[in-house]
Write a protein that holds these residues in place. Structure first.
Motif, short mmCIF file in Angstrom:
data_model
loop_
_atom_site.label_atom_id
_atom_site.label_comp_id
_atom_site.label_asym_id
_atom_site.label_seq_id
_atom_site.Cartn_x
_atom_site.Cartn_y
_atom_site.Cartn_z
N ALA A 186 -19.94 -0.43 48.09
CA ALA A 186 -20.62 -1.17 48.11
C ALA A 186 -21.17 -1.70 49.68
O ALA A 186 -22.02 -2.14 50.45
N GLN A 189 -23.65 0.89 50.97
CA GLN A 189 -24.82 0.85 50.10
C GLN A 189 -26.31 1.05 49.90
O GLN A 189 -27.23 1.48 49.76
N ASP A 190 -26.65 1.23 51.22
CA ASP A 190 -27.81 1.97 52.10
C ASP A 190 -27.64 3.48 52.27
O ASP A 190 -28.91 3.85 51.88
N LYS A 197 -27.46 3.11 43.03
CA LYS A 197 -27.43 1.47 43.50
C LYS A 197 -27.22 0.81 42.08
O LYS A 197 -26.39 -0.54 41.72
N LEU A 200 -23.58 1.13 40.77
CA LEU A 200 -22.93 0.45 41.90
C LEU A 200 -21.47 -0.63 40.62
O LEU A 200 -20.21 -0.37 40.85
N TYR A 201 -22.15 -1.41 39.87
CA TYR A 201 -21.38 -1.81 39.39
C TYR A 201 -21.08 -2.56 38.23
O TYR A 201 -20.44 -2.59 37.16
#
Ligand code: ATP
Ligand code: MG
Length: 419
Positions: A186, A189-190, A197, A200-201
Motif C-alpha cells: 500500500a 501503490q504508485d 493494484k 493488493l487487497y
C-alpha cells in the motif's frame, strides 16, 4: 478452391520427425514413474468450471484470464478445458474414494489449455507430466519427489537445471505475512502495475509472482514469508533442506517463489533453466495439504509437481540431446504379377519374428524401390520377384556396409537377417 483450415493459434501439431523425441520422452517418463512406484491416472480434458475456480483460486492468472471456459450448448453446464492436472486428479481420487485404500502415488501426462499469448515455450495447448503423492505429510516425501525430478533429468540427459525452494508455511502464517505485505505494498501503490493494484487487497501474495520487470525491485524488498514461519513450518522446511543436502541435491532458497496457484502450503519449488529465455520454468510443485478437503474429500496431506513437456523438449534440443533413431530392419522390394499374397505373408512372417518391416507400397521400378529402401535407413532389403515367389524364397541384400546378396528359403530369412 475453398479456404485452407489451419490449427488454432498456439496449438501445435506434433509431426512425425518431432514425435520420435516425444515417444522417447514418454517412454522415459513411464519407466521413471514405475521406478518410484507411481501409478498412471487418466482423467477427462473437460471438467466443471467450478473445480478449477475452487482449487486454483479465483484471483490467479489462470482463473482470471487463461481458462477456456464455455457453456455446454445442450444443457447450459459451465465447463472448462483443464488448465492443469492436479484439480482433476484429486477430483477423481475423491469421487472414486481411492484414499480409502490408503495413500496414493499417482502420475499423469496430457494436454492442458491456457489462453496465453503464444511464444516459444508458451502455448495455448501444451502438455504436462504431473506427479501427486497423496496421504504423506513429509518432509521426506517432499524430498523424495525432488530426488525423483533429479532422476528424470539424469535419465533424459539434461543438465544445468537449478532447483529453487521456498516455504509458504500455514494459512495462519500466511495471514500474518499478508497483513505486513498489504501494508508494505500500500505504501508503494504508485509503483504497482494494474495487476498489482488490483490484487493488493484480494491476493497480495500473488503480486510477488509478477513477471513485470518494473515490479521486480519492489517485490524483492517486500516482507518475506520465510520470516513469518512458526516452529513446525520452520522444522518441516529445515528437515527438507537437510535431506536434500545429505542426498547431494543442490538448491537455492528463493523467498519470492509463491507459485501461480492458490492451493500450496509449506514446500514450494521450481526447476528453472536460463537456456529457454523467459519461459525458463520447466517444473513446479509443492505441498497442498488443504486441497483434498477443499474439494470435498477427507483432510489429506498431499504433495506433487507438474512439468511442461514442450519446455523440457526444447531444453533437450538446446542441449543437443537426440533420442536413438529407430531404423526399420527390412525394406521389402517386390516386382511381378500374382505375387502379392506371397509378398504380404513374407512381410507378416518377418514381423511376427520381431523385425520392423516396411513393405513397399504400389508399383515402381526395381531401381526406384531400391532407392526408397536406402532412404528408409533399413539395414536390409528383402527382394521378392516371380522366381522367389515360385520357389518360396527371398533375396536378402545388406544395405549398410559390405555383404553380398543371398537367396534363402522364406523360413531362413529371419535367421540370416538376425545374424
Ligand atoms: P509460467 O510462470 O511460465 O506461466 P506457471 O507457473 O503458470 O508457469 P504451472 O501452472 O506451475 O506454470 O505449470 C507447470 C509447468 O507447466 C510450468 O512450469 C511450465 O513448464 C509448464 N507450462 C505452464 N504454462 C504453459 C504454457 N502456456 N505453455 C507451455 N508450458 C506451460
Ligand atoms: Mg502461467
Amino acid at each position: 478452391m475453398s479456404k485452407e483450415i489451419r490449427a488454432i493459434k498456439g496449438m501445435n501439431d506434433i509431426l512425425p520427425g518431432e514425435s520420435d523425441t516425444w515417444q522417447f520422452f514418454e517412454a522415459t517418463v513411464r519407466d521413471w514413474a514405475a521406478a518410484y512406484g507411481y501409478h498412471n491416472i487418466r482423467t477427462p480434458i473437460v471438467e466443471e468450471t467450478s473445480l478449477f475456480v475452487r482449487s486454483i483460486g479465483e484471483v490467479t492468472d489462470i482463473v482470471e484470464k487463461e481458462m477456456y471456459s464455455f457453456e455446454d450448448s445442450l444443457n447450459g453446464d459451465k465447463l472448462t478445458l483443464r488448465p492443469e492436472g492436479t484439480a482433476s486428479c484429486l477430483r477423481a481420487v475423491i469421487q472414486h474414494n481411492l484414499l480409502h485404500q490408503g495413500p496414493q502415488r499417482l502420475w499423469y501426462m496430457g494436454q492442458m489449455y491456457r489462453h496465453e499469448r503464444p511464444q516459444k515455450g508458451r502455448y495455448r495447448q501444451f502438455h504436462q507430466v504431473g506427479v501427486e503423492a497423496l496421504g504423506f505429510d513429509g518432509p521426506d516425501v517432499d524430498a523424495e519427489l525432488l530426488l525423483m525430478t533429479v532422476s528424470l533429468w539424469k535419465r533424459l540427459g539434461l543438465q544445468n537445471l537449478q532447483l529453487q525452494l521456498n516455504s509458504l508455511g500455514t494459512s495462519e502464517e500466511r495471514a500474518r505475512h499478508r497483513e505486513a505485505l498489504i501494508a508494505y505494498l500500500a505504501q508503494h501503490q504508485d509503483t504497482l502495475d494494474d495487476d498489482g493494484k488490483r490484487r493488493l487487497y484480494t491476493n497480495p501474495l500473488r503480486v510477488l509472482d509478477s513477471k513485470n520487470p518494473a515490479m521486480q525491485a519492489i517485490c524483492d524488498a517486500a516482507p518475506k514469508l520465510v520470516d513469518y514461519l512458526g516452529d513446525a513450518s520452520r522444522q518441516h522446511f529445515d528437515t527438507l533442506q537437510q535431506l536434500l543436502t545429505d542426498c547431494g541435491v543442490p538448491f537455492v532458497i528463493n523467498p519470492r517463489l509463491v507459485r501461480g496457484l492458490d492451493y500450496y502450503n509449506l514446500t514450494v519449488f521450481e526447476w528453472v533453466t536460463n537456456e529457454l529465455g523467459s519461459q525458463g520454468t520447466v517444473c513446479g510443485g509443492g505441498r497442498y495439504d488443504g486441497l483434498v478437503e477443499q474439494l470435498g474429500g477427507k483432510p489429506t496431506a498431499a504433495c506433487g509437481f507438474g512439468m511442461g513437456v514442450e519446455r523440457l523438449l526444447l531444453l533437450l534440443e538446446a542441449q543437443r540431446i537426440t533420442p536413438p533413431v529407430e531404423r526399420p530392419d527390412v525394406y521389402l522390394v517386390h516386382q511381378g504379377t500374382n505375387i502379392g499374397s506371397y509378398v504380404m505373408q513374407t512381410a507378416e512372417m518377418l514381423r511376427e519374428q520381431g523385425l520392423k518391416v516396411i513393405l513397399h507400397g504400389g508399383q515402381a521400378s526395381f531401381k526406384s524401390q531400391m532407392k526408397k529402401a536406402d532412404a528408409s535407413g533399413a539395414r536390409f532389403a528383402a527382394i521378392i520377384g516371380e522366381n522367389e515367389a515360385i520357389s518360396k524364397t527371398v533375396s536378402i541384400k545388406p544395405l549398410l556396409g559390405e555383404g553380398a546378396q543371398q537367396i534363402v528359403e522364406q523360413s531362413q530369412a529371419v535367421s540370416l537377417i538376425k545374424q
